[in-house]
Enzyme design. Structure first.
Site, PDB file in Angstrom:
ATOM      1  N   ARG A 291      -0.040 -37.304 -21.018  1.00  0.00           N
ATOM      2  CA  ARG A 291      -1.415 -37.599 -20.617  1.00  0.00           C
ATOM      3  C   ARG A 291      -1.667 -37.171 -19.175  1.00  0.00           C
ATOM      4  O   ARG A 291      -0.756 -37.088 -18.351  1.00  0.00           O
ATOM      5  CB  ARG A 291      -1.756 -39.068 -20.804  1.00  0.00           C
TER       6      ARG A 291
ATOM      7  N   GLU B  48      -6.812 -44.776 -11.096  1.00  0.00           N
ATOM      8  CA  GLU B  48      -5.361 -44.778 -10.842  1.00  0.00           C
ATOM      9  C   GLU B  48      -4.889 -46.141 -10.377  1.00  0.00           C
ATOM     10  O   GLU B  48      -5.512 -46.768  -9.506  1.00  0.00           O
ATOM     11  CB  GLU B  48      -5.043 -43.719  -9.774  1.00  0.00           C
ATOM     12  N   HIS B  49      -3.797 -46.577 -10.984  1.00  0.00           N
ATOM     13  CA  HIS B  49      -3.174 -47.863 -10.644  1.00  0.00           C
ATOM     14  C   HIS B  49      -4.139 -49.024 -10.824  1.00  0.00           C
ATOM     15  O   HIS B  49      -4.123 -49.978 -10.043  1.00  0.00           O
ATOM     16  CB  HIS B  49      -2.647 -47.847  -9.200  1.00  0.00           C
TER      17      HIS B  49
ATOM     18  N   ASP C 178      -4.807 -49.939 -14.301  1.00  0.00           N
ATOM     19  CA  ASP C 178      -4.599 -50.439 -15.674  1.00  0.00           C
ATOM     20  C   ASP C 178      -3.869 -51.775 -15.651  1.00  0.00           C
ATOM     21  O   ASP C 178      -4.176 -52.660 -16.437  1.00  0.00           O
ATOM     22  CB  ASP C 178      -3.874 -49.399 -16.566  1.00  0.00           C
TER      23      ASP C 178
ATOM     24  N   GLY D 158       4.759 -37.026 -13.627  1.00  0.00           N
ATOM     25  CA  GLY D 158       3.649 -37.963 -13.731  1.00  0.00           C
ATOM     26  C   GLY D 158       2.741 -37.650 -14.910  1.00  0.00           C
ATOM     27  O   GLY D 158       1.566 -38.024 -14.914  1.00  0.00           O
TER      28      GLY D 158
ATOM     29  N   SER E 123       3.676 -38.516 -18.034  1.00  0.00           N
ATOM     30  CA  SER E 123       4.073 -39.469 -19.076  1.00  0.00           C
ATOM     31  C   SER E 123       4.954 -38.902 -20.158  1.00  0.00           C
ATOM     32  O   SER E 123       4.822 -39.260 -21.339  1.00  0.00           O
ATOM     33  CB  SER E 123       2.833 -40.063 -19.759  1.00  0.00           C
TER      34      SER E 123
ATOM     35  N   ASP F 120      -0.657 -44.964 -20.317  1.00  0.00           N
ATOM     36  CA  ASP F 120       0.003 -43.769 -20.842  1.00  0.00           C
ATOM     37  C   ASP F 120       0.117 -43.828 -22.357  1.00  0.00           C
ATOM     38  O   ASP F 120      -0.186 -42.862 -23.062  1.00  0.00           O
ATOM     39  CB  ASP F 120       1.414 -43.635 -20.266  1.00  0.00           C
TER      40      ASP F 120
ATOM     41  N   ASN G 156      13.039 -41.553 -10.934  1.00  0.00           N
ATOM     42  CA  ASN G 156      13.321 -42.619 -11.893  1.00  0.00           C
ATOM     43  C   ASN G 156      12.804 -43.969 -11.384  1.00  0.00           C
ATOM     44  O   ASN G 156      13.125 -44.421 -10.298  1.00  0.00           O
ATOM     45  CB  ASN G 156      14.839 -42.621 -12.068  1.00  0.00           C
TER      46      ASN G 156
ATOM     47  N   TYR H 124       6.068 -48.659  -7.255  1.00  0.00           N
ATOM     48  CA  TYR H 124       5.218 -49.179  -8.341  1.00  0.00           C
ATOM     49  C   TYR H 124       5.288 -50.709  -8.452  1.00  0.00           C
ATOM     50  O   TYR H 124       4.261 -51.390  -8.496  1.00  0.00           O
ATOM     51  CB  TYR H 124       5.658 -48.537  -9.656  1.00  0.00           C
TER      52      TYR H 124
HETATM   53  P1  NG1 Z   1       3.270 -42.571 -14.817  1.00  0.00           P
HETATM   54  O1  NG1 Z   1       2.692 -41.497 -14.006  1.00  0.00           O
HETATM   55  O2  NG1 Z   1       3.394 -42.172 -16.267  1.00  0.00           O
HETATM   56  O3  NG1 Z   1       4.544 -43.143 -14.276  1.00  0.00           O
HETATM   57  C1  NG1 Z   1       2.307 -45.022 -14.207  1.00  0.00           C
HETATM   58  C2  NG1 Z   1       2.151 -46.110 -15.263  1.00  0.00           C
HETATM   59  C3  NG1 Z   1       0.703 -46.211 -15.762  1.00  0.00           C
HETATM   60  C4  NG1 Z   1      -0.269 -46.333 -14.609  1.00  0.00           C
HETATM   61  C5  NG1 Z   1      -0.004 -45.177 -13.610  1.00  0.00           C
HETATM   62  C6  NG1 Z   1      -0.858 -45.242 -12.370  1.00  0.00           C
HETATM   63  C7  NG1 Z   1       4.092 -46.439 -16.709  1.00  0.00           C
HETATM   64  C8  NG1 Z   1       4.842 -45.999 -17.918  1.00  0.00           C
HETATM   65  N1  NG1 Z   1       2.993 -45.783 -16.412  1.00  0.00           N
HETATM   66  O4  NG1 Z   1       2.146 -43.765 -14.817  1.00  0.00           O
HETATM   67  O5  NG1 Z   1       0.577 -47.329 -16.623  1.00  0.00           O
HETATM   68  O6  NG1 Z   1      -0.172 -47.578 -13.981  1.00  0.00           O
HETATM   69  O7  NG1 Z   1       1.357 -45.163 -13.169  1.00  0.00           O
HETATM   70  O8  NG1 Z   1      -2.206 -45.178 -12.698  1.00  0.00           O
HETATM   71  O9  NG1 Z   1       4.479 -47.380 -16.062  1.00  0.00           O
END
Ligand code: NG1
Length: 559
Positions: A83, A89-90, A92, A202, A204, A250, A298, A307
């Site tokens: 996706r 962004e950030h 959800d 990034g 997914s 994602d 990772n 995160y």
């Molecule tokens: P990615 O880029 O896939 O690590 C992560 C979170 C999303 C969302 C985004 C920021 C996972 C699997 N995915 O995405 O849910 O929070 O960061 O918008 O944790």
């Protein structure tokens, strides 16, 4: 006769962790077909005509490799795309809607289920990967599993590629208890995986892999049809064994994807996605993806500094705001804490604001941001200070909020993170209503008409990038640079996409400017920072991208 479907529970967001075993109750009515993971029989049902030639040879190669490896034809392929998040962004994990799209790039999990009476049936699962020639520096050793209840290693950067499959497998075993009557024990399986989503960018790739693995095992073990929302929810929970405290965007984008559409994904009251057509304009509206090649490492290794900290900051901010403004207890997300969406909704309720139009939304956003600034008058608070605002002892706060997904932070920034989340949620509303706007839908925008439309969408993306960089601090210099170059070469808007701290940017570009933007990025970014890249590596790093279809079970007859 239609078979029973696996229901749309459990919700990963409202049940405590670990989730209690859900109980199966047969659905009272059969869900409409669009709510079910589709079974497709032609490649055209997955890919558009532009992608068909390339995808047809890829699938032919997969079929041939499978046969050569296992001396059996494959029974089906579980396919999940990656996706690209267009905006939102950030937010959800604060339960605000987001606007991603599924990519054409995907993970294919090709499976042969061997019947008990097959001479080589041995209750083993053998897992191989075709991608070793594409990513020569990555190790994709063939794995042979006798016992499905193995441990998944997630230490440091050393997550074996098979861990994503195992996460899906474990999830499938856990959740297929939902339809225990129809579930058979794990059969003998031969599996071949082919993924073309750039890894660690990034986009997914890992969620797509977990999701397609989960679907593959469900398809191998049950005859039930599978609801999309069930697949999203169970994939979110499954990915947690890899140390990922996921927001759910994602998996939702991957499962609900619709060709030529962005998806307005909401998480309340249940996870859902409304397809929003990406308009046909003249010149057409395109998206360009550029990989900074700064690896979004990772999560198990970097999450405690990045995160996971953001998740905790936004949860604590919501709890403190709810306490200060006496809005009552917030609904708990994920057995963890309240959300900023919960606080926002409560403020609107308390004030008696009926929402729906841009003016009311803007007023609510301004008021909630004002309260955030009133509550947090600086950007940094020590853990003791945060605990005091929360009315808890520091050790209690640490135990409750900072142990399940560990964090390494002495100071938290509750003010700027909250401002980002609240304002970004408003940008999502504006962006999606611009895309969905019925007045522009009625006619194809052309020439000068489309200019303000592009500019308005682009301005929202640029504002999102500024907020990610300054308030949420999840961008990085390379990503900032990519967005600036893209805009200089004609992109209407450009921003990071995904978790950030590296990874990719997405730019909104008129079709007649796509070549300029791509060439500009090659010249000013890749030639300067990565002069050794081959032509094919460059093609993989920067390219135009369209919204693709979502997860499907493929029993293809034309390859
Ligand atoms: P990615 O880029 O896939 O690590 C992560 C979170 C999303 C969302 C985004 C920021 C996972 C699997 N995915 O995405 O849910 O929070 O960061 O918008 O944790």
């Amino acid at each position: 006769m239609a078979s029973a479907s696996i229901p749309a529970s459990p919700s990963p967001w409202t049940t405590p962790h670990p989730s209690p075993p859900p109980t199966y109750s047969p659905p009272l009515s059969f869900p409409p077909p669009e709510d079910l993971v589709p079974t497709v029989t032609r490649l055209h049902d997955i890919y558009s005509s532009v992608d068909l030639p390339h995808q047809t040879s890829r699938w032919h190669a997969l079929v041939a490799r499978f046969k050569a490896l296992y001396d059996r034809p494959m029974t089906f392929v579980a396919r999940s795309p990656g996706r690209v998040n267009l905006i939102g962004e950030h937010i959800d994990y604060s339960w605000f809607p987001v606007l991603p799209m599924a990519t054409v790039h995907d993970v294919l999990v090709a499976v042969c289920v061997l019947p008990q009476n097959d001479p080589v049936a041995d209750d083993r699962i053998i897992l191989s990967n075709v991608s070793s020639s594409k990513y020569p520096t990555r190790v994709f050793n063939t794995r042979d599993f006798q016992d499905p209840f193995f441990e998944i290693s997630t230490t440091g950067t050393d997550v074996d590629w098979s861990a994503y499959f195992l996460a899906g497998l474990k999830g499938a075993l856990m959740f297929s208890k939902l339809c225990a009557a129809e579930t058979s024990p794990l059969p003998t399986m031969r599996i071949l995986v082919d993924g073309d989503i750039p890894p660690c960018a990034g986009l997914s790739a890992s969620s797509a892999f977990v999701c397609s693995s989960l679907l593959a095992v469900l398809a191998a073990t049950t005859s039930s049809t599978i609801e999309k929302s069930f697949l999203v929810n169970s994939s979110v929970i499954s990915e947690r064994v890899l140390g990922v405290n996921s927001g759910g965007m994602d998996q939702a984008a991957s499962v609900f994807g619709v060709r030529d559409h962005a998806l307005l994904v909401d998480f309340r009251p249940l996870v859902s996605a409304k397809p929003v057509r990406v308009l046909d304009t003249v010149p057409p509206l395109c998206f360009v993806l550029a990989n900074s090649l700064v690896v979004t490492a990772n999560r198990a290794e970097t999450g405690p500094d990045t995160y996971n900290v953001r998740v905790v900051e936004t949860v604590l901010a919501a709890e403190i705001l709810a306490r200060k403004y006496n809005v009552g207890r917030l609904e708990i997300r994920d057995g963890f804490g309240g959300t900023l969406r919960g606080f926002y909704d409560r403020v609107c309720e308390q004030e008696g604001w009926t929402m729906g139009d841009r003016e009311s939304e803007e007023r609510a956003v301004r008021e909630v941001v004002r309260r955030v600034q009133e509550t947090f008058d600086r950007d940094q608070y020590s853990l003791d200070e945060v605990a005091e605002k929360l009315g808890q002892k520091t050790e209690d706060m640490v135990r409750k909020y900072m142990t399940r997904f560990p964090i390494r932070a002495k100071y938290l920034n509750l003010r700027d993170r909250s401002i980002h989340v609240i304002e970004e949620s408003f940008r999502v509303k504006c962006f999606s209503s611009l895309l969905a706007s019925s007045t522009v839908h009625l006619r194809t925008l052309s020439g000068s008409e489309s200019r303000p439309y592009f500019d308005a969408l682009g301005a929202l993306m640029n504002a999102s990038q500024a907020s990610c960089a300054n308030f949420f601090e999840c961008s990085c210099p390379e990503v900032d640079e990519l967005t600036q170059i893209a805009r200089r070469y004609g992109a209407a808007g450009s921003r990071m996409t995904g978790t950030g701290w590296g990874g990719c940017t997405v730019s909104l570009v008129r079709a007649d400017k796509v070549a300029d933007v791509i060439n500009g990025l090659k010249k000013e970014y890749y030639a300067v920072r990565y002069p050794g890249l081959s032509a094919s590596q460059l093609e993989e790093a920067v390219f135009a991208i369209r919204p693709g279809n979502g997860t499907a079970l493929a029993k293809i007859e034309d390859v």
